[in-house]
Scaffold this motif. Structure first.
Motif, PDB file in Angstrom:
ATOM      1  N   THR A  97       0.867  -1.164   0.000  1.00 38.31           N
ATOM      2  CA  THR A  97       0.000   0.000   0.000  1.00 38.31           C
ATOM      3  C   THR A  97       0.905   1.215   0.000  1.00 38.31           C
ATOM      4  N   ASP A  98       0.373   2.380  -0.317  1.00 43.33           N
ATOM      5  CA  ASP A  98       1.243   3.552  -0.349  1.00 43.33           C
ATOM      6  C   ASP A  98       0.935   4.504   0.798  1.00 43.33           C
TER       7      ASP A  98
ATOM      8  N   THR B  44       3.256  -2.672   7.631  1.00 40.60           N
ATOM      9  CA  THR B  44       4.576  -2.372   8.174  1.00 40.60           C
ATOM     10  C   THR B  44       5.243  -1.246   7.398  1.00 40.60           C
ATOM     11  N   TYR B  45       6.114  -0.504   8.095  1.00 41.50           N
ATOM     12  CA  TYR B  45       6.960   0.476   7.416  1.00 41.50           C
ATOM     13  C   TYR B  45       8.291   0.585   8.127  1.00 41.50           C
TER      14      TYR B  45
ATOM     15  N   ALA C 127      14.667   2.100   0.202  1.00 41.46           N
ATOM     16  CA  ALA C 127      15.987   1.476   0.169  1.00 41.46           C
ATOM     17  C   ALA C 127      16.247   0.597   1.391  1.00 41.46           C
ATOM     18  N   CYS C 128      15.270   0.443   2.256  1.00 40.48           N
ATOM     19  CA  CYS C 128      15.424  -0.315   3.496  1.00 40.48           C
ATOM     20  C   CYS C 128      14.512  -1.541   3.470  1.00 40.48           C
ATOM     21  N   ASP C 129      15.028  -2.680   3.905  1.00 46.73           N
ATOM     22  CA  ASP C 129      14.233  -3.909   3.933  1.00 46.73           C
ATOM     23  C   ASP C 129      13.586  -4.197   5.286  1.00 46.73           C
ATOM     24  N   GLY C 130      13.673  -3.271   6.222  1.00 46.29           N
ATOM     25  CA  GLY C 130      13.096  -3.513   7.553  1.00 46.29           C
ATOM     26  C   GLY C 130      11.609  -3.796   7.513  1.00 46.29           C
ATOM     27  N   ALA C 131      10.872  -3.089   6.679  1.00 45.05           N
ATOM     28  CA  ALA C 131       9.428  -3.327   6.579  1.00 45.05           C
ATOM     29  C   ALA C 131       9.147  -4.685   5.963  1.00 45.05           C
ATOM     30  N   ALA C 132       9.929  -5.086   4.960  1.00 47.28           N
ATOM     31  CA  ALA C 132       9.752  -6.404   4.340  1.00 47.28           C
ATOM     32  C   ALA C 132      10.089  -7.509   5.336  1.00 47.28           C
ATOM     33  N   LYS C 133      11.153  -7.319   6.116  1.00 53.09           N
ATOM     34  CA  LYS C 133      11.510  -8.305   7.144  1.00 53.09           C
ATOM     35  C   LYS C 133      10.409  -8.394   8.189  1.00 53.09           C
ATOM     36  N   GLY C 134       9.862  -7.248   8.565  1.00 50.82           N
ATOM     37  CA  GLY C 134       8.755  -7.245   9.513  1.00 50.82           C
ATOM     38  C   GLY C 134       7.517  -7.913   8.946  1.00 50.82           C
TER      39      GLY C 134
ATOM     40  N   GLU D 110       2.978  -4.097   3.155  1.00 50.85           N
ATOM     41  CA  GLU D 110       4.086  -3.181   3.393  1.00 50.85           C
ATOM     42  C   GLU D 110       3.716  -1.808   2.843  1.00 50.85           C
ATOM     43  N   MET D 111       4.005  -0.753   3.612  1.00 46.50           N
ATOM     44  CA  MET D 111       3.776   0.615   3.145  1.00 46.50           C
ATOM     45  C   MET D 111       4.980   1.048   2.310  1.00 46.50           C
ATOM     46  N   VAL D 112       4.776   1.157   1.009  1.00 49.19           N
ATOM     47  CA  VAL D 112       5.831   1.537   0.085  1.00 49.19           C
ATOM     48  C   VAL D 112       6.255   2.977   0.364  1.00 49.19           C
ATOM     49  N   GLY D 113       7.539   3.198   0.412  1.00 48.65           N
ATOM     50  CA  GLY D 113       8.065   4.549   0.627  1.00 48.65           C
ATOM     51  C   GLY D 113       8.516   4.789   2.057  1.00 48.65           C
ATOM     52  N   GLY D 114       7.900   4.074   3.004  1.00 44.26           N
ATOM     53  CA  GLY D 114       8.305   4.185   4.394  1.00 44.26           C
ATOM     54  C   GLY D 114       8.227   5.592   4.955  1.00 44.26           C
ATOM     55  N   MET D 115       8.983   5.789   6.022  1.00 42.17           N
ATOM     56  CA  MET D 115       8.987   7.080   6.715  1.00 42.17           C
ATOM     57  C   MET D 115       9.482   8.208   5.806  1.00 42.17           C
ATOM     58  N   GLU D 116      10.421   7.881   4.917  1.00 42.63           N
ATOM     59  CA  GLU D 116      10.946   8.902   4.011  1.00 42.63           C
ATOM     60  C   GLU D 116       9.832   9.557   3.210  1.00 42.63           C
ATOM     61  N   TYR D 117       8.975   8.764   2.586  1.00 44.65           N
ATOM     62  CA  TYR D 117       7.934   9.346   1.756  1.00 44.65           C
ATOM     63  C   TYR D 117       6.785   9.894   2.591  1.00 44.65           C
ATOM     64  N   TRP D 118       6.593   9.376   3.791  1.00 40.27           N
ATOM     65  CA  TRP D 118       5.613   9.974   4.704  1.00 40.27           C
ATOM     66  C   TRP D 118       6.008  11.429   4.959  1.00 40.27           C
ATOM     67  N   VAL D 119       7.273  11.638   5.277  1.00 42.11           N
ATOM     68  CA  VAL D 119       7.772  12.985   5.557  1.00 42.11           C
ATOM     69  C   VAL D 119       7.794  13.821   4.283  1.00 42.11           C
ATOM     70  N   ARG D 120       8.234  13.244   3.177  1.00 46.82           N
ATOM     71  CA  ARG D 120       8.320  13.997   1.916  1.00 46.82           C
ATOM     72  C   ARG D 120       6.953  14.467   1.438  1.00 46.82           C
ATOM     73  N   GLU D 121       5.891  13.743   1.814  1.00 50.17           N
ATOM     74  CA  GLU D 121       4.546  14.194   1.433  1.00 50.17           C
ATOM     75  C   GLU D 121       3.989  15.221   2.411  1.00 50.17           C
ATOM     76  N   GLY D 122       4.769  15.581   3.429  1.00 47.98           N
ATOM     77  CA  GLY D 122       4.337  16.609   4.369  1.00 47.98           C
ATOM     78  C   GLY D 122       3.294  16.124   5.360  1.00 47.98           C
ATOM     79  N   LEU D 123       3.264  14.825   5.614  1.00 47.54           N
ATOM     80  CA  LEU D 123       2.278  14.255   6.537  1.00 47.54           C
ATOM     81  C   LEU D 123       2.753  14.399   7.980  1.00 47.54           C
ATOM     82  N   PRO D 124       1.855  14.285   8.969  1.00 53.85           N
ATOM     83  CA  PRO D 124       2.239  14.522  10.354  1.00 53.85           C
ATOM     84  C   PRO D 124       3.257  13.508  10.877  1.00 53.85           C
ATOM     85  N   VAL D 125       4.180  14.015  11.685  1.00 54.00           N
ATOM     86  CA  VAL D 125       5.224  13.215  12.311  1.00 54.00           C
ATOM     87  C   VAL D 125       5.155  13.466  13.804  1.00 54.00           C
ATOM     88  N   GLU D 126       5.217  12.389  14.578  1.00 51.89           N
ATOM     89  CA  GLU D 126       5.160  12.500  16.037  1.00 51.89           C
ATOM     90  C   GLU D 126       6.533  12.269  16.637  1.00 51.89           C
ATOM     91  N   THR D 127       6.901  13.139  17.585  1.00 56.92           N
ATOM     92  CA  THR D 127       8.115  12.985  18.382  1.00 56.92           C
ATOM     93  C   THR D 127       7.727  13.206  19.837  1.00 56.92           C
TER      94      THR D 127
END
Length: 158
Positions: free
Chosen positions: A33-34, A92-93, A98-105, A118-135
């Motif tokens: 999924t994306d 999973t993400y 470029a990371c296989d952690g989501a695939a391994k999960g 698996e969420m394609v793009g992972g955290m990188e594309y989540w951030v690149r799309e300007g979506l909310p990030v929690e810290t």
């Protein structure tokens, strides 16, 4: 400098017959999924899945998708059943494409009997799309990367 002389796809390799291509793409959509679809689902009352961040604790603390469950892929086999209802679909993400952690999960969850994508793009594309990030400081939105999102801020509407 390389000159590109083709006007289209590399036809030296023939396309699959339509039925085989349809089976391939149906399987792909059943496994992946994306970022945009995950975000849209999470905006609703019940997304229909559990989003799992498979990265390290340091990466999680640096920033993660709000509402995600943190379960590094190396701990899934031992800890998943205590944290996630096996009747729920898992998405999973990890860091990026470029990371296989989501695939391994995803593999670990599948081996435990979970339905998983698996969420394609992972955290990188989540951030690149300007979506909310929690810290630990709260939830923030960063500026979207204009190379991955339309200029008016609408994410993929595919």
């Amino acid at each position: 400098m390389t000159t590109h002389t083709s006007d289209g796809p590399d036809v030296r390799i023939p396309a699959l017959p339509p039925a085989e291509a349809a089976a391939h793409f149906a399987a792909r959509l059943a496994l992946y999924t994306d970022v945009s679809d995950v975000h849209a689902s999470m905006e609703g009352d019940e997304p229909g899945f559990v989003l799992v961040d498979t990265r390290s604790t340091r990466a999680w603390e640096q920033g993660h998708v709000p509402g995600a469950v943190h379960l590094p892929h190396r701990r899934i086999t031992e800890e998943a059943s205590a944290l996630i209802d096996p009747s729920r679909t898992v998405v999973t993400y990890c860091w990026s494409p470029a990371c296989d952690g989501a695939a391994k999960g995803a593999l670990a969850f599948a081996r435990l009997g979970y339905q998983v994508k698996e969420m394609v793009g992972g955290m990188e594309y989540w951030v690149r799309e300007g979506l909310p990030v929690e810290t630990s400081s709260g939830v923030e939105r960063r500026a979207a990367d204009p190379l991955v999102i339309e200029a008016d801020g609408i994410s993929c509407d595919c």
